[in-house]
Enzyme design. Sequence first.
Site, PDB file in Angstrom:
ATOM      1  N   VAL A 137      50.403  48.486  44.515  1.00  0.00           N
ATOM      2  CA  VAL A 137      50.420  47.807  43.156  1.00  0.00           C
ATOM      3  C   VAL A 137      52.065  47.854  42.717  1.00  0.00           C
ATOM      4  CG1 VAL A 137      49.719  47.581  40.943  1.00  0.00           C
ATOM      5  CG2 VAL A 137      48.117  47.963  42.667  1.00  0.00           C
ATOM      6  N   LYS A 181      42.419  52.221  36.639  1.00  0.00           N
ATOM      7  CA  LYS A 181      41.026  52.110  35.918  1.00  0.00           C
ATOM      8  C   LYS A 181      40.228  53.337  35.490  1.00  0.00           C
ATOM      9  CE  LYS A 181      41.276  50.099  39.173  1.00  0.00           C
ATOM     10  NZ  LYS A 181      41.608  49.410  40.344  1.00  0.00           N
ATOM     11  N   GLY A 229      42.188  42.788  38.969  1.00  0.00           N
ATOM     12  CA  GLY A 229      43.185  42.302  39.691  1.00  0.00           C
ATOM     13  C   GLY A 229      44.062  41.270  38.839  1.00  0.00           C
ATOM     14  N   ASP A 233      34.286  52.500  41.284  1.00  0.00           N
ATOM     15  CA  ASP A 233      35.354  51.664  40.668  1.00  0.00           C
ATOM     16  C   ASP A 233      34.976  50.694  39.931  1.00  0.00           C
ATOM     17  OD1 ASP A 233      38.442  50.383  41.909  1.00  0.00           O
ATOM     18  OD2 ASP A 233      36.869  48.951  41.973  1.00  0.00           O
ATOM     19  N   LYS A 252      35.459  49.701  35.588  1.00  0.00           N
ATOM     20  CA  LYS A 252      36.128  48.582  35.252  1.00  0.00           C
ATOM     21  C   LYS A 252      35.117  48.038  34.174  1.00  0.00           C
ATOM     22  CE  LYS A 252      38.360  47.210  39.451  1.00  0.00           C
ATOM     23  NZ  LYS A 252      38.075  46.649  40.694  1.00  0.00           N
TER      24      LYS A 252
END
Lengths: 425, 425
Positions: free
Chosen positions: B14, B105, B134, B201, B205
């Site tokens: 990223v 996150k 994303g 994950d 989020k």
Amino acid sequence: MKKIGVAILGLGVVGGGTYQILEKHREFYQKTQNVDIEVVSVLEMNRARTESLGVPEEKIAANIAEVVCNPDVNVIVECIGGTAAAKEYTLAALNVGRTVVTSNKELYAKYSHELERAAQRHNAGLFFEASCVGGVPIIRTLLDGLQGNRISSLMGIINGTTNYILTKMTCAGMSYEAALAEAKKLGYAEADPSSDVEGFDAAYKLSILSSLAFHTKVPFSKVFREGITNVSEEDILDGKQLGYVLKLLAIGKNTDAGIEVRVHPTFVRADHPLASVSDGFNAVFVEGDSVGEVMLYGRGAGSLPTGSAIVSDIIYAATHTEIRYSTFKNGEEAEKDVNFVEDFMSAYYLRLSVSDEPGVLAKIASVLGKYHVSIVEMIQREKGDGKASIVLVTHATHEFAIKNAVEKINSTEIANVESVLRVVS
Amino acid sequence: MKKIGVAILGLGVVGGGTYQILEKHREFYQKTQNVDIEVVSVLEMNRARTESLGVPEEKIAANIAEVVCNPDVNVIVECIGGTAAAKEYTLAALNVGRTVVTSNKELYAKYSHELERAAQRHNAGLFFEASCVGGVPIIRTLLDGLQGNRISSLMGIINGTTNYILTKMTCAGMSYEAALAEAKKLGYAEADPSSDVEGFDAAYKLSILSSLAFHTKVPFSKVFREGITNVSEEDILDGKQLGYVLKLLAIGKNTDAGIEVRVHPTFVRADHPLASVSDGFNAVFVEGDSVGEVMLYGRGAGSLPTGSAIVSDIIYAATHTEIRYSTFKNGEEAEKDVNFVEDFMSAYYLRLSVSDEPGVLAKIASVLGKYHVSIVEMIQREKGDGKASIVLVTHATHEFAIKNAVEKINSTEIANVESVLRVVS
């Protein structure tokens, strides 16, 4: 807590929805947005409307002057529609430094420069999220969400009325006339439906969205426009047989050759995500160089969805301290001298009525070949009376090539091209 | 023109993508955003990474102190991941008033209060669009696009790795192990995939998105979480036969009973829009009281898409003069004392192994009936050895009722429940 006084011009479908939302959620916005938004004035001559919404007598203004001179009014919401009073009142509001929030795509597409200049001169905000795709926050997404991308294309279904009509023609086998009549009955289409069915509404929106996406003014006059009034049940059925669904698409592209903007009925493959966007729903695909493909989907019209976009603009204006008065982040167009592509590339669907005799197909293929148009697939069927129907889909070719080829075919005596529709695969 | 100096902590997937976008588009942002964004510092010990990106030697910082004390740095981008150095460095940056943009996150879900307090105390901005879904601007949409709505639910596919694995299991008939191996090979899954496949994950989020949507802190610990490690090919095939596709869904609801947040493998009908969201793509449905249903779709991960979200935050921070430092518009939670619903309602898919003898089905139906669970549809098939397999889908019922019913059935000798999966219709 910041206090915002709102005036609403016009309490029709969208203005009425906005009024209802603001009345219902005043406390909610105090708690969640730390802002107290009160409707302090409305301009609406129709007493039946003000009464059914329960607007207190003392909030009903006699004229626009009373609204713009009211010191309690910070934000003026324009929901009149059209470009006569709407333009005059919007300018009057901007000229005294009032922030304007509008749902008026025609006004914004045609007069954005004039409105933006007035806003800039008088340090007034100018917001228009509700002008495009109803409640779907596509404008905010372009300006504040995908702004790090060079956007190469936009493509979507951005008019609910035509999508309703085409959905009924496709799924219920209705004729155009019957589907239009039902759309009118349900309030999807207006008494005079020409703005929707002729593609004007979608073209206004495409002009606005392309200007934002491509960072340059894309005038409404540059949008190629073809409505759905000539769409036949036969085409819809033939398309279905070939695996396509007909949609009124708005397409904007920014390529090395220039900007290409067009609104027309388009066949999309039945497994394309846009094929399943039905009835009053809208959807827009945006392609950015970093993000790739992003799609937004939701209700493209209606009282509360469009009201949601207006209220979003009011809260945005209230909670962001900088003033936004232009389509463009830096207050002016970033690029000039843009070329607009007229001879765009597309695949095409042709339906021809031909003499049912040997050699006809070869002759048609030969004419198409001369214009470098090649065929992907084809269906032929008897029509009786010595006639046959040929339906074919071409590879991507130039718009002008198809026009010339069709003209050439029609000048022969063996075939007549009855439909030309564009195809996105 | 405003000048913004950016430091990037970590040049992995990223951070590297962010660096590339900022280098490529510096002039583009000058022209379109009226802001000059320059990467002035990077913190990355891996020289192979800095070299492959062409980072000039003089921009490579020796340590975090050098970054946060650099007077040319306005915005610090945290792309380290995890919660050790990432948290320490983020707090160090906020504590000297630097705006922080993060894609982390886990950090944000677990420590948002602490980070927000530091940001507020030192008047620093704190942005986290890249932490969820994303390149899809879902956070901006919740905060700035749908903020006029009372949001009742969120539902979506918000983890690309598990969606890739489930897509391969569904469409290519792969086993879980084979699909996971391929995901690792293609870089969709990490060497230790547990954060993705165990649903952590997605739960991070969902905690962030629900907090924004429902205007109250939804702690990560309150998210019901079930991963995909126990999903069998048999379930996927049985579901297919009943017209369902299995997806790892994140679901958040705000009802009169309280807030309900859960991540689990879920059967959705094959014609549901989420059923066709494949591979690494993500999509989120949001339901607001005015706007109705809105859906956003796009790439949920990857170098450039996530970089797009980070760059969007940098530009947002640079072009909006107010400072945003909190998940919540008014800087604090709007509501307190929230109830979190554990005994939520859902339809269920059960797969049972039963003795193939008369009366078994009646006994199972009877146990389910005692817990007020009613059956919508059922398939029974021989397995040989005096055994049969029964697959059934229930009407909506309570989670606890199903748990109790399954326990009761398993305590008998006639049947064993091999799978319990939730169903959204």
